[in-house]
Design a protein around this motif. Sequence first.
Motif, PDB file in Angstrom:
ATOM      1  N   SER A  15      14.827  51.078  68.770  1.00 18.78           N
ATOM      2  CA  SER A  15      14.027  51.135  67.547  1.00 18.78           C
ATOM      3  C   SER A  15      14.865  50.836  66.310  1.00 18.78           C
ATOM      4  O   SER A  15      14.376  50.954  65.186  1.00 18.78           O
ATOM      5  CB  SER A  15      13.374  52.507  67.421  1.00 18.78           C
ATOM      6  N   TYR A  61      10.891  51.602  79.749  1.00 16.17           N
ATOM      7  CA  TYR A  61      10.454  51.120  78.430  1.00 16.17           C
ATOM      8  C   TYR A  61       9.268  50.192  78.529  1.00 16.17           C
ATOM      9  O   TYR A  61       8.298  50.313  77.792  1.00 16.17           O
ATOM     10  CB  TYR A  61      11.618  50.442  77.696  1.00 16.17           C
ATOM     11  N   ASP A  73      24.525  46.580  67.710  1.00 21.69           N
ATOM     12  CA  ASP A  73      23.926  47.402  68.769  1.00 21.69           C
ATOM     13  C   ASP A  73      23.272  46.444  69.767  1.00 21.69           C
ATOM     14  O   ASP A  73      22.238  45.848  69.482  1.00 21.69           O
ATOM     15  CB  ASP A  73      22.892  48.384  68.200  1.00 21.69           C
ATOM     16  N   ASP A 130      13.525  43.830  74.770  1.00 21.84           N
ATOM     17  CA  ASP A 130      12.159  44.343  74.689  1.00 21.84           C
ATOM     18  C   ASP A 130      11.442  43.801  73.446  1.00 21.84           C
ATOM     19  O   ASP A 130      11.895  44.015  72.319  1.00 21.84           O
ATOM     20  CB  ASP A 130      12.239  45.876  74.622  1.00 21.84           C
ATOM     21  N   PHE A 181      10.014  56.295  69.587  1.00 20.39           N
ATOM     22  CA  PHE A 181      10.715  55.472  70.568  1.00 20.39           C
ATOM     23  C   PHE A 181      11.448  56.411  71.514  1.00 20.39           C
ATOM     24  O   PHE A 181      12.195  57.280  71.058  1.00 20.39           O
ATOM     25  CB  PHE A 181      11.719  54.562  69.850  1.00 20.39           C
ATOM     26  N   PRO A 236      19.927  52.366  78.384  1.00 25.53           N
ATOM     27  CA  PRO A 236      18.928  53.147  79.121  1.00 25.53           C
ATOM     28  C   PRO A 236      19.625  54.077  80.108  1.00 25.53           C
ATOM     29  O   PRO A 236      20.771  53.863  80.483  1.00 25.53           O
ATOM     30  CB  PRO A 236      18.136  52.082  79.889  1.00 25.53           C
ATOM     31  N   ASP A 248      18.045  43.080  71.746  1.00 22.54           N
ATOM     32  CA  ASP A 248      17.270  43.828  72.747  1.00 22.54           C
ATOM     33  C   ASP A 248      16.437  42.837  73.551  1.00 22.54           C
ATOM     34  O   ASP A 248      16.149  41.724  73.098  1.00 22.54           O
ATOM     35  CB  ASP A 248      16.354  44.871  72.093  1.00 22.54           C
TER      36      ASP A 248
HETATM   37  C1  LIG Z   1      17.962  54.276  74.810  1.00 25.01           C
HETATM   38  S1  LIG Z   1      17.164  52.850  74.177  1.00 25.01           S
HETATM   39  C2  LIG Z   1      17.986  52.559  72.669  1.00 25.01           C
HETATM   40  C3  LIG Z   1      17.518  53.482  71.593  1.00 25.01           C
HETATM   41  C4  LIG Z   1      18.190  53.228  70.257  1.00 25.01           C
HETATM   42  N1  LIG Z   1      19.544  53.739  70.237  1.00 25.01           N
HETATM   43  C5  LIG Z   1      17.381  53.871  69.150  1.00 25.01           C
HETATM   44  O1  LIG Z   1      17.898  54.754  68.443  1.00 25.01           O
HETATM   45  O2  LIG Z   1      16.217  53.517  69.008  1.00 25.01           O
HETATM   46  C6  LIG Z   1      17.735  51.568  75.228  1.00 25.01           C
HETATM   47  C7  LIG Z   1      17.283  50.176  74.880  1.00 25.01           C
HETATM   48  O3  LIG Z   1      17.903  49.272  75.787  1.00 25.01           O
HETATM   49  C8  LIG Z   1      17.042  48.160  75.919  1.00 25.01           C
HETATM   50  N2  LIG Z   1      17.436  47.336  77.085  1.00 25.01           N
HETATM   51  C9  LIG Z   1      17.184  47.538  78.391  1.00 25.01           C
HETATM   52  N3  LIG Z   1      17.696  46.548  79.130  1.00 25.01           N
HETATM   53  C10 LIG Z   1      18.307  45.695  78.268  1.00 25.01           C
HETATM   54  C11 LIG Z   1      19.028  44.487  78.428  1.00 25.01           C
HETATM   55  N4  LIG Z   1      19.216  43.945  79.631  1.00 25.01           N
HETATM   56  N5  LIG Z   1      19.521  43.881  77.324  1.00 25.01           N
HETATM   57  C12 LIG Z   1      19.319  44.411  76.083  1.00 25.01           C
HETATM   58  N6  LIG Z   1      18.631  45.538  75.873  1.00 25.01           N
HETATM   59  C13 LIG Z   1      18.131  46.199  76.950  1.00 25.01           C
HETATM   60  C14 LIG Z   1      15.672  48.794  76.039  1.00 25.01           C
HETATM   61  O4  LIG Z   1      14.671  47.846  75.761  1.00 25.01           O
HETATM   62  C15 LIG Z   1      15.771  49.896  74.984  1.00 25.01           C
HETATM   63  O5  LIG Z   1      15.289  49.427  73.761  1.00 25.01           O
END
Ligand SMILES: C[S@@+](CC[C@H](N)C(=O)[O-])C[C@H]1O[C@@H](n2cnc3c(N)ncnc32)[C@H](O)[C@@H]1O
Length: 448
Positions: free
Chosen positions: A85, A288, A80, A105, A55, A280, A103
Amino acid sequence: MQMTAQQLRLPLTVEPVVRRQPDMTYRAKLENLLSDDLDFHGTNSAYASHNFHSFPAKFPPQLPRKFIEWLTDPGDLVLDPMVGSGTTVLEAFLLGRRGLGVDIDPLALRLCKAKVTPTALEEVAETGHRVLRDAEVALQRNVASLMDSLDARFDDATRKFVDYWFLPETQLELIALIREIEKVQNPITRGFLELAFSAIIITKSGGVSRARDLAHTRPHRVSDKVPRSAIAQYRHRLKKNIQSLTELAYGTGGVALLKGNAQSLALQDNTVDLIVTSPPYASNAIDYMRAHKFSLVWFGHPVKELSKLRREYIGGEALTDFHLLEVPNYSTQVITRIARYDERKARVLHRYYSEMTRSLSEMYRVLKPGKAAIVVVGTSTMRGLDTETQICLGEIGESLGFDLVDIAVRKLDRDKRMMPARRSARPNSQIEERMHEEYVIGLYKPDS
Ligand SMILES: C[S@@+](CC[C@H](N)C(=O)[O-])C[C@H]1O[C@@H](n2cnc3c(N)ncnc32)[C@H](O)[C@@H]1O
Protein backbone atom coordinates in the motif's frame (compact mmCIF):
# COMPACT_ATOMS: atom_id res chain seq x y z
CA MET A 1 20.09 18.55 6.07
CA GLN A 2 17.34 16.21 7.18
CA MET A 3 13.95 17.62 7.93
CA THR A 4 12.16 17.23 11.23
CA ALA A 5 8.55 16.22 11.63
CA GLN A 6 7.74 19.78 12.65
CA GLN A 7 9.18 21.19 9.46
CA LEU A 8 7.02 18.73 7.58
CA ARG A 9 4.08 19.73 9.77
CA LEU A 10 3.42 16.12 10.62
CA PRO A 11 2.08 15.05 14.00
CA LEU A 12 4.80 15.18 16.62
CA THR A 13 4.19 11.58 17.61
CA VAL A 14 6.10 10.46 14.53
CA GLU A 15 9.33 12.16 15.56
CA PRO A 16 12.14 9.65 16.07
CA VAL A 17 12.99 8.79 19.65
CA VAL A 18 16.65 7.94 18.99
CA ARG A 19 19.08 10.81 19.54
CA ARG A 20 21.19 11.58 16.51
CA GLN A 21 24.91 10.86 16.88
CA PRO A 22 26.60 12.50 13.92
CA ASP A 23 29.97 10.83 14.37
CA MET A 24 28.55 7.31 14.27
CA THR A 25 29.39 5.14 11.31
CA TYR A 26 26.51 4.14 9.08
CA ARG A 27 26.68 0.54 10.23
CA ALA A 28 26.71 1.53 13.91
CA LYS A 29 23.75 3.81 13.27
CA LEU A 30 21.88 0.88 11.76
CA GLU A 31 22.74 -1.29 14.75
CA ASN A 32 21.51 1.43 17.07
CA LEU A 33 18.22 1.78 15.20
CA LEU A 34 17.61 -1.97 15.33
CA SER A 35 18.09 -2.02 19.09
CA ASP A 36 15.60 0.79 19.59
CA ASP A 37 11.86 0.44 20.24
CA LEU A 38 10.26 -0.64 16.98
CA ASP A 39 6.80 -1.47 18.35
CA PHE A 40 5.28 1.99 17.91
CA HIS A 41 2.25 1.04 19.97
CA GLY A 42 0.00 3.94 20.83
CA THR A 43 1.37 6.17 18.08
CA ASN A 44 -0.82 7.74 15.44
CA SER A 45 -0.49 5.91 12.12
CA ALA A 46 -3.39 7.62 10.42
CA TYR A 47 -1.72 10.79 9.20
CA ALA A 48 -1.36 11.96 5.58
CA SER A 49 -2.87 9.34 3.23
CA HIS A 50 -1.70 6.26 5.16
CA ASN A 51 -5.23 5.21 6.06
CA PHE A 52 -6.93 5.85 2.73
CA HIS A 53 -7.31 2.13 2.09
CA SER A 54 -6.72 -0.92 4.25
CA PHE A 55 -4.08 -3.43 3.25
CA PRO A 56 -3.23 -6.75 4.88
CA ALA A 57 -0.01 -6.73 6.92
CA LYS A 58 1.00 -3.19 6.13
CA PHE A 59 3.58 -1.89 8.55
CA PRO A 60 3.21 1.22 10.70
CA PRO A 61 4.56 4.33 8.91
CA GLN A 62 6.86 5.03 11.86
CA LEU A 63 8.88 1.95 10.94
CA PRO A 64 10.11 2.97 7.46
CA ARG A 65 10.17 6.58 8.62
CA LYS A 66 12.72 5.87 11.31
CA PHE A 67 15.15 4.17 8.93
CA ILE A 68 14.61 6.71 6.14
CA GLU A 69 15.12 9.64 8.45
CA TRP A 70 18.30 8.30 10.00
CA LEU A 71 19.95 6.48 7.12
CA THR A 72 19.26 8.77 4.15
CA ASP A 73 19.42 12.43 3.16
CA PRO A 74 16.86 14.45 1.22
CA GLY A 75 17.05 13.51 -2.46
CA ASP A 76 18.28 9.95 -1.76
CA LEU A 77 16.61 7.01 -3.50
CA VAL A 78 14.53 4.76 -1.23
CA LEU A 79 13.25 1.51 -2.72
CA ASP A 80 10.49 -0.84 -1.66
CA PRO A 81 10.45 -3.77 -4.14
CA MET A 82 7.19 -5.15 -2.62
CA VAL A 83 5.60 -1.82 -1.99
CA GLY A 84 2.06 -2.96 -1.08
CA SER A 85 0.00 0.00 0.00
CA GLY A 86 3.03 2.28 -0.31
CA THR A 87 3.92 3.00 3.31
CA THR A 88 7.64 3.25 2.56
CA VAL A 89 7.36 5.41 -0.54
CA LEU A 90 4.80 7.71 1.05
CA GLU A 91 7.16 8.26 3.97
CA ALA A 92 10.02 8.87 1.53
CA PHE A 93 7.85 11.43 -0.25
CA LEU A 94 6.89 13.21 2.99
CA LEU A 95 10.57 13.34 4.02
CA GLY A 96 11.77 14.84 0.75
CA ARG A 97 13.40 11.65 -0.57
CA ARG A 98 12.81 9.95 -3.90
CA GLY A 99 10.66 6.88 -3.35
CA LEU A 100 10.59 3.98 -5.79
CA GLY A 101 7.94 1.31 -5.39
CA VAL A 102 7.65 -1.99 -7.24
CA ASP A 103 4.81 -4.48 -6.91
CA ILE A 104 3.23 -7.22 -8.93
CA ASP A 105 -0.25 -6.47 -7.66
CA PRO A 106 -2.37 -4.12 -9.79
CA LEU A 107 -4.42 -2.93 -6.82
CA ALA A 108 -1.32 -2.14 -4.75
CA LEU A 109 0.02 0.05 -7.57
CA ARG A 110 -3.31 1.77 -8.08
CA LEU A 111 -3.74 2.71 -4.49
CA CYS A 112 -0.08 3.64 -4.01
CA LYS A 113 -0.33 6.09 -6.88
CA ALA A 114 -3.40 7.79 -5.44
CA LYS A 115 -1.81 7.93 -1.99
CA VAL A 116 1.33 9.77 -3.12
CA THR A 117 -0.31 12.20 -5.53
CA PRO A 118 -1.32 15.55 -4.00
CA THR A 119 -4.86 16.26 -5.12
CA ALA A 120 -6.79 19.53 -5.31
CA LEU A 121 -9.06 19.44 -2.33
CA GLU A 122 -11.91 21.49 -3.72
CA GLU A 123 -12.02 19.69 -7.03
CA VAL A 124 -12.08 16.29 -5.36
CA ALA A 125 -14.80 17.34 -2.92
CA GLU A 126 -16.93 18.82 -5.69
CA THR A 127 -16.46 15.93 -8.11
CA GLY A 128 -17.05 13.35 -5.39
CA HIS A 129 -20.29 15.07 -4.49
CA ARG A 130 -21.37 15.02 -8.14
CA VAL A 131 -20.49 11.32 -8.51
CA LEU A 132 -22.61 10.45 -5.49
CA ARG A 133 -25.52 12.58 -6.61
CA ASP A 134 -25.55 11.18 -10.16
CA ALA A 135 -25.16 7.60 -8.94
CA GLU A 136 -28.16 8.06 -6.66
CA VAL A 137 -30.20 9.55 -9.49
CA ALA A 138 -29.37 6.55 -11.70
CA LEU A 139 -30.40 4.18 -8.90
CA GLN A 140 -33.75 5.92 -8.58
CA ARG A 141 -34.55 6.42 -12.25
CA ASN A 142 -32.47 4.16 -14.40
CA VAL A 143 -32.11 0.68 -12.94
CA ALA A 144 -32.55 -0.94 -16.37
CA SER A 145 -29.53 0.91 -17.72
CA LEU A 146 -27.49 -0.07 -14.66
CA MET A 147 -28.42 -3.72 -15.24
CA ASP A 148 -27.33 -3.41 -18.87
CA SER A 149 -24.01 -2.00 -17.70
CA LEU A 150 -23.53 -4.96 -15.36
CA ASP A 151 -24.22 -7.36 -18.23
CA ALA A 152 -21.79 -5.59 -20.54
CA ARG A 153 -19.02 -5.17 -17.99
CA PHE A 154 -18.05 -8.73 -17.08
CA ASP A 155 -17.23 -11.90 -18.97
CA ASP A 156 -19.05 -15.06 -17.82
CA ALA A 157 -16.50 -16.21 -15.25
CA THR A 158 -16.17 -12.73 -13.76
CA ARG A 159 -19.93 -12.30 -13.63
CA LYS A 160 -20.23 -15.58 -11.78
CA PHE A 161 -17.67 -14.35 -9.25
CA VAL A 162 -19.49 -11.02 -8.83
CA ASP A 163 -22.87 -12.75 -8.43
CA TYR A 164 -21.47 -15.07 -5.79
CA TRP A 165 -19.82 -12.39 -3.67
CA PHE A 166 -22.08 -9.35 -4.06
CA LEU A 167 -25.82 -9.06 -3.43
CA PRO A 168 -27.81 -7.82 -6.47
CA GLU A 169 -28.64 -4.51 -4.77
CA THR A 170 -24.97 -3.94 -3.90
CA GLN A 171 -24.00 -4.67 -7.50
CA LEU A 172 -26.37 -1.97 -8.66
CA GLU A 173 -24.94 0.57 -6.25
CA LEU A 174 -21.37 -0.31 -7.19
CA ILE A 175 -22.00 -0.11 -10.93
CA ALA A 176 -23.80 3.23 -10.46
CA LEU A 177 -20.75 4.59 -8.61
CA ILE A 178 -18.05 3.23 -10.89
CA ARG A 179 -19.89 4.43 -14.00
CA GLU A 180 -19.89 7.97 -12.66
CA ILE A 181 -16.27 7.75 -11.48
CA GLU A 182 -15.17 6.62 -14.93
CA LYS A 183 -16.67 9.77 -16.45
CA VAL A 184 -14.27 11.97 -14.47
CA GLN A 185 -11.70 13.45 -16.88
CA ASN A 186 -8.91 14.48 -14.52
CA PRO A 187 -6.85 11.30 -13.90
CA ILE A 188 -5.65 12.45 -10.46
CA THR A 189 -9.17 13.18 -9.23
CA ARG A 190 -10.41 9.94 -10.80
CA GLY A 191 -7.62 7.96 -9.07
CA PHE A 192 -8.59 9.45 -5.73
CA LEU A 193 -12.26 8.58 -6.26
CA GLU A 194 -11.39 5.05 -7.42
CA LEU A 195 -9.32 4.51 -4.31
CA ALA A 196 -12.29 5.39 -2.08
CA PHE A 197 -14.43 3.01 -4.17
CA SER A 198 -11.99 0.15 -3.63
CA ALA A 199 -11.70 0.99 0.07
CA ILE A 200 -15.36 0.18 0.69
CA ILE A 201 -14.83 -3.34 -0.70
CA ILE A 202 -11.43 -4.22 0.74
CA THR A 203 -11.85 -4.05 4.50
CA LYS A 204 -10.98 -6.47 7.24
CA SER A 205 -14.61 -7.62 7.41
CA GLY A 206 -15.12 -7.90 3.67
CA GLY A 207 -16.66 -4.45 3.17
CA VAL A 208 -19.78 -4.31 1.04
CA SER A 209 -19.21 -7.85 -0.26
CA ARG A 210 -20.68 -10.97 1.31
CA ALA A 211 -17.27 -12.20 2.45
CA ARG A 212 -16.50 -12.53 6.10
CA ASP A 213 -12.81 -11.75 6.15
CA LEU A 214 -10.63 -10.92 3.17
CA ALA A 215 -7.27 -11.37 4.89
CA HIS A 216 -7.88 -15.08 5.29
CA THR A 217 -6.58 -17.41 2.64
CA ARG A 218 -10.08 -18.41 1.64
CA PRO A 219 -12.63 -15.72 2.22
CA HIS A 220 -15.90 -17.27 3.36
CA ARG A 221 -19.27 -16.17 2.17
CA VAL A 222 -21.61 -15.44 5.03
CA SER A 223 -25.19 -16.21 4.13
CA ASP A 224 -26.69 -13.91 6.75
CA LYS A 225 -24.36 -10.94 6.20
CA VAL A 226 -26.34 -7.91 5.11
CA PRO A 227 -23.72 -5.54 3.71
CA ARG A 228 -24.25 -1.85 4.35
CA SER A 229 -25.32 0.38 1.50
CA ALA A 230 -22.40 0.94 -0.87
CA ILE A 231 -23.54 4.51 -1.48
CA ALA A 232 -23.58 5.32 2.24
CA GLN A 233 -20.18 3.65 2.71
CA TYR A 234 -18.72 5.56 -0.23
CA ARG A 235 -20.00 8.89 1.11
CA HIS A 236 -18.46 8.12 4.49
CA ARG A 237 -15.12 6.96 3.08
CA LEU A 238 -14.81 9.89 0.71
CA LYS A 239 -15.37 12.36 3.51
CA LYS A 240 -12.72 10.65 5.65
CA ASN A 241 -10.14 10.56 2.85
CA ILE A 242 -10.75 14.17 1.89
CA GLN A 243 -10.16 15.21 5.50
CA SER A 244 -6.70 13.61 5.45
CA LEU A 245 -5.79 15.02 2.06
CA THR A 246 -4.40 18.36 3.21
CA GLU A 247 -1.37 16.80 4.92
CA LEU A 248 -0.11 15.38 1.62
CA ALA A 249 0.56 18.89 0.39
CA TYR A 250 3.60 19.08 2.68
CA GLY A 251 5.48 16.30 0.92
CA THR A 252 8.50 17.51 -1.04
CA GLY A 253 9.89 14.29 -2.49
CA GLY A 254 8.96 12.38 -5.60
CA VAL A 255 7.66 8.87 -6.14
CA ALA A 256 7.91 6.49 -9.09
CA LEU A 257 5.99 3.23 -9.24
CA LEU A 258 6.79 0.22 -11.38
CA LYS A 259 4.77 -2.86 -12.11
CA GLY A 260 7.26 -5.68 -11.73
CA ASN A 261 8.59 -8.69 -9.96
CA ALA A 262 10.90 -8.24 -6.97
CA GLN A 263 12.85 -11.27 -8.24
CA SER A 264 14.09 -9.39 -11.30
CA LEU A 265 14.13 -5.65 -10.86
CA ALA A 266 14.42 -3.34 -13.86
CA LEU A 267 17.00 -1.20 -12.05
CA GLN A 268 20.69 -0.59 -12.49
CA ASP A 269 23.32 -1.98 -10.12
CA ASN A 270 24.45 0.12 -7.12
CA THR A 271 21.86 2.87 -7.45
CA VAL A 272 19.65 2.66 -4.37
CA ASP A 273 20.42 4.38 -1.03
CA LEU A 274 18.07 2.41 1.21
CA ILE A 275 15.59 -0.46 0.94
CA VAL A 276 12.72 -0.85 3.42
CA THR A 277 10.35 -3.65 2.55
CA SER A 278 8.08 -6.36 3.94
CA PRO A 279 7.69 -9.48 1.78
CA PRO A 280 4.62 -11.70 1.92
CA TYR A 281 4.57 -14.42 4.57
CA ALA A 282 5.60 -17.95 3.65
CA SER A 283 2.92 -20.37 2.49
CA ASN A 284 0.41 -17.90 1.18
CA ALA A 285 -0.63 -16.92 4.69
CA ILE A 286 -2.13 -13.80 3.16
CA ASP A 287 -3.38 -14.36 -0.34
CA TYR A 288 -3.25 -10.84 -1.77
CA MET A 289 -4.77 -11.66 -5.09
CA ARG A 290 -7.63 -13.66 -3.64
CA ALA A 291 -8.60 -10.60 -1.60
CA HIS A 292 -7.84 -7.93 -4.19
CA LYS A 293 -9.89 -9.66 -6.86
CA PHE A 294 -12.98 -8.39 -5.03
CA SER A 295 -12.09 -4.85 -6.00
CA LEU A 296 -10.13 -5.41 -9.23
CA VAL A 297 -13.05 -6.99 -11.09
CA TRP A 298 -14.83 -3.63 -10.86
CA PHE A 299 -11.85 -1.95 -12.54
CA GLY A 300 -12.13 -4.18 -15.59
CA HIS A 301 -9.81 -7.08 -14.70
CA PRO A 302 -11.29 -10.47 -15.67
CA VAL A 303 -10.93 -13.17 -12.96
CA LYS A 304 -9.05 -15.48 -15.32
CA GLU A 305 -6.31 -12.90 -15.91
CA LEU A 306 -6.03 -12.34 -12.15
CA SER A 307 -5.79 -16.05 -11.38
CA LYS A 308 -2.94 -16.35 -13.86
CA LEU A 309 -1.09 -13.43 -12.30
CA ARG A 310 -1.54 -14.95 -8.83
CA ARG A 311 1.02 -17.64 -9.66
CA GLU A 312 3.79 -15.05 -9.69
CA TYR A 313 3.21 -13.83 -6.15
CA ILE A 314 5.91 -14.69 -3.69
CA GLY A 315 4.73 -17.23 -1.15
CA GLY A 316 2.30 -19.06 -3.43
CA GLU A 317 1.57 -22.75 -3.11
CA ALA A 318 1.71 -23.95 -6.73
CA LEU A 319 4.74 -26.13 -7.44
CA THR A 320 4.58 -27.00 -11.11
CA ASP A 321 7.02 -25.19 -13.44
CA PHE A 322 8.86 -23.83 -10.49
CA HIS A 323 12.64 -23.83 -10.22
CA LEU A 324 13.82 -24.48 -6.66
CA LEU A 325 17.21 -23.09 -5.65
CA GLU A 326 19.77 -24.49 -3.29
CA VAL A 327 19.44 -22.68 0.03
CA PRO A 328 21.99 -22.49 2.87
CA ASN A 329 22.36 -25.00 5.72
CA TYR A 330 19.96 -23.84 8.38
CA SER A 331 17.21 -23.08 5.88
CA THR A 332 17.69 -26.59 4.43
CA GLN A 333 17.36 -28.06 7.92
CA VAL A 334 14.09 -26.21 8.52
CA ILE A 335 12.73 -27.49 5.20
CA THR A 336 13.89 -31.04 5.97
CA ARG A 337 12.26 -30.99 9.41
CA ILE A 338 8.92 -30.02 7.87
CA ALA A 339 9.35 -32.65 5.11
CA ARG A 340 9.26 -35.38 7.78
CA TYR A 341 5.62 -34.49 8.38
CA ASP A 342 4.54 -33.11 5.04
CA GLU A 343 6.64 -33.25 1.90
CA ARG A 344 4.41 -30.99 -0.10
CA LYS A 345 4.41 -28.25 2.53
CA ALA A 346 8.20 -28.52 2.71
CA ARG A 347 8.42 -27.94 -1.04
CA VAL A 348 6.12 -24.93 -0.71
CA LEU A 349 8.50 -23.52 1.89
CA HIS A 350 11.44 -24.32 -0.34
CA ARG A 351 9.70 -22.38 -3.10
CA TYR A 352 9.34 -19.41 -0.73
CA TYR A 353 12.99 -19.46 0.28
CA SER A 354 13.97 -19.75 -3.39
CA GLU A 355 11.84 -16.73 -4.26
CA MET A 356 13.28 -14.78 -1.38
CA THR A 357 16.80 -15.77 -2.44
CA ARG A 358 16.14 -14.20 -5.84
CA SER A 359 14.56 -11.12 -4.27
CA LEU A 360 17.36 -10.59 -1.74
CA SER A 361 19.92 -11.10 -4.47
CA GLU A 362 18.24 -8.33 -6.49
CA MET A 363 18.19 -6.08 -3.44
CA TYR A 364 21.92 -6.68 -3.00
CA ARG A 365 22.59 -5.90 -6.66
CA VAL A 366 20.72 -2.58 -6.82
CA LEU A 367 21.84 -1.29 -3.42
CA LYS A 368 24.87 1.01 -3.27
CA PRO A 369 27.81 -0.43 -1.30
CA GLY A 370 27.80 0.77 2.29
CA LYS A 371 23.98 0.93 2.42
CA ALA A 372 21.23 -1.13 4.06
CA ALA A 373 18.19 -3.24 3.29
CA ILE A 374 15.60 -3.47 6.06
CA VAL A 375 13.39 -6.54 5.61
CA VAL A 376 10.36 -6.89 7.87
CA VAL A 377 8.87 -10.39 8.13
CA GLY A 378 6.63 -12.52 10.26
CA THR A 379 7.16 -16.22 10.66
CA SER A 380 4.63 -18.94 9.75
CA THR A 381 3.72 -22.39 10.96
CA MET A 382 3.52 -25.52 8.83
CA ARG A 383 2.19 -28.69 10.41
CA GLY A 384 2.66 -26.96 13.75
CA LEU A 385 6.34 -26.27 13.08
CA ASP A 386 7.87 -22.81 12.92
CA THR A 387 9.29 -21.90 9.49
CA GLU A 388 11.80 -19.62 11.29
CA THR A 389 11.50 -17.20 8.42
CA GLN A 390 13.55 -14.43 10.03
CA ILE A 391 16.53 -16.70 10.72
CA CYS A 392 16.41 -18.27 7.27
CA LEU A 393 16.14 -14.93 5.46
CA GLY A 394 19.02 -13.58 7.54
CA GLU A 395 21.08 -16.63 6.60
CA ILE A 396 20.15 -16.33 2.92
CA GLY A 397 21.06 -12.63 3.00
CA GLU A 398 24.49 -13.50 4.42
CA SER A 399 25.04 -16.16 1.77
CA LEU A 400 24.51 -13.47 -0.87
CA GLY A 401 27.15 -11.13 0.59
CA PHE A 402 25.16 -9.02 3.06
CA ASP A 403 26.34 -8.49 6.64
CA LEU A 404 23.54 -9.53 8.94
CA VAL A 405 23.64 -6.64 11.39
CA ASP A 406 20.80 -7.79 13.64
CA ILE A 407 17.30 -9.22 13.73
CA ALA A 408 15.11 -7.03 15.91
CA VAL A 409 11.79 -8.22 17.31
CA ARG A 410 8.72 -6.05 17.31
CA LYS A 411 5.43 -6.85 19.03
CA LEU A 412 2.43 -6.60 16.78
CA ASP A 413 -0.56 -4.51 17.61
CA ARG A 414 -3.10 -7.08 16.38
CA ASP A 415 -6.02 -4.73 16.95
CA LYS A 416 -4.64 -2.48 14.27
CA ARG A 417 -3.40 -4.90 11.66
CA MET A 418 -5.05 -7.19 9.17
CA MET A 419 -2.98 -10.29 9.81
CA PRO A 420 -3.11 -13.88 8.58
CA ALA A 421 -5.36 -16.32 10.40
CA ARG A 422 -3.46 -18.37 12.93
CA ARG A 423 -3.27 -21.94 11.80
CA SER A 424 -2.46 -25.06 13.79
CA ALA A 425 -0.69 -23.32 16.63
CA ARG A 426 -1.72 -24.27 20.17
CA PRO A 427 -2.82 -21.35 22.36
CA ASN A 428 -0.02 -20.09 24.66
CA SER A 429 2.56 -22.17 22.81
CA GLN A 430 5.90 -20.65 21.85
CA ILE A 431 4.84 -20.64 18.24
CA GLU A 432 1.63 -18.87 19.13
CA GLU A 433 3.78 -16.23 20.88
CA ARG A 434 5.85 -15.78 17.74
CA MET A 435 2.73 -15.19 15.67
CA HIS A 436 2.32 -11.98 17.67
CA GLU A 437 5.76 -10.83 16.69
CA GLU A 438 7.41 -9.52 13.61
CA TYR A 439 11.10 -9.34 12.81
CA VAL A 440 13.12 -6.48 11.43
CA ILE A 441 16.14 -7.88 9.64
CA GLY A 442 18.96 -5.38 9.14
CA LEU A 443 21.17 -6.28 6.17
CA TYR A 444 24.21 -4.21 5.27
CA LYS A 445 25.97 -4.31 1.91
CA PRO A 446 29.67 -3.96 2.77
CA ASP A 447 31.74 -1.20 1.22
CA SER A 448 34.18 -3.86 0.00
C1 LIG B 1 3.35 -7.52 3.22
S1 LIG B 1 2.85 -6.76 1.72
C2 LIG B 1 3.68 -5.23 1.75
C3 LIG B 1 3.01 -4.24 2.65
C4 LIG B 1 3.69 -2.89 2.66
N1 LIG B 1 4.91 -2.91 3.45
C5 LIG B 1 2.74 -1.85 3.22
O1 LIG B 1 3.05 -1.23 4.25
O2 LIG B 1 1.67 -1.68 2.64
C6 LIG B 1 3.70 -7.68 0.49
C7 LIG B 1 3.54 -7.20 -0.92
O3 LIG B 1 4.36 -8.02 -1.76
C8 LIG B 1 3.75 -8.05 -3.03
N2 LIG B 1 4.34 -9.13 -3.86
C9 LIG B 1 4.08 -10.45 -3.84
N3 LIG B 1 4.80 -11.09 -4.76
C10 LIG B 1 5.56 -10.15 -5.38
C11 LIG B 1 6.52 -10.19 -6.42
N4 LIG B 1 6.84 -11.34 -7.02
N5 LIG B 1 7.10 -9.03 -6.81
C12 LIG B 1 6.77 -7.85 -6.22
N6 LIG B 1 5.85 -7.75 -5.25
C13 LIG B 1 5.25 -8.88 -4.81
C14 LIG B 1 2.28 -8.23 -2.72
O4 LIG B 1 1.50 -7.86 -3.82
C15 LIG B 1 2.13 -7.28 -1.52
O5 LIG B 1 1.73 -6.02 -1.97
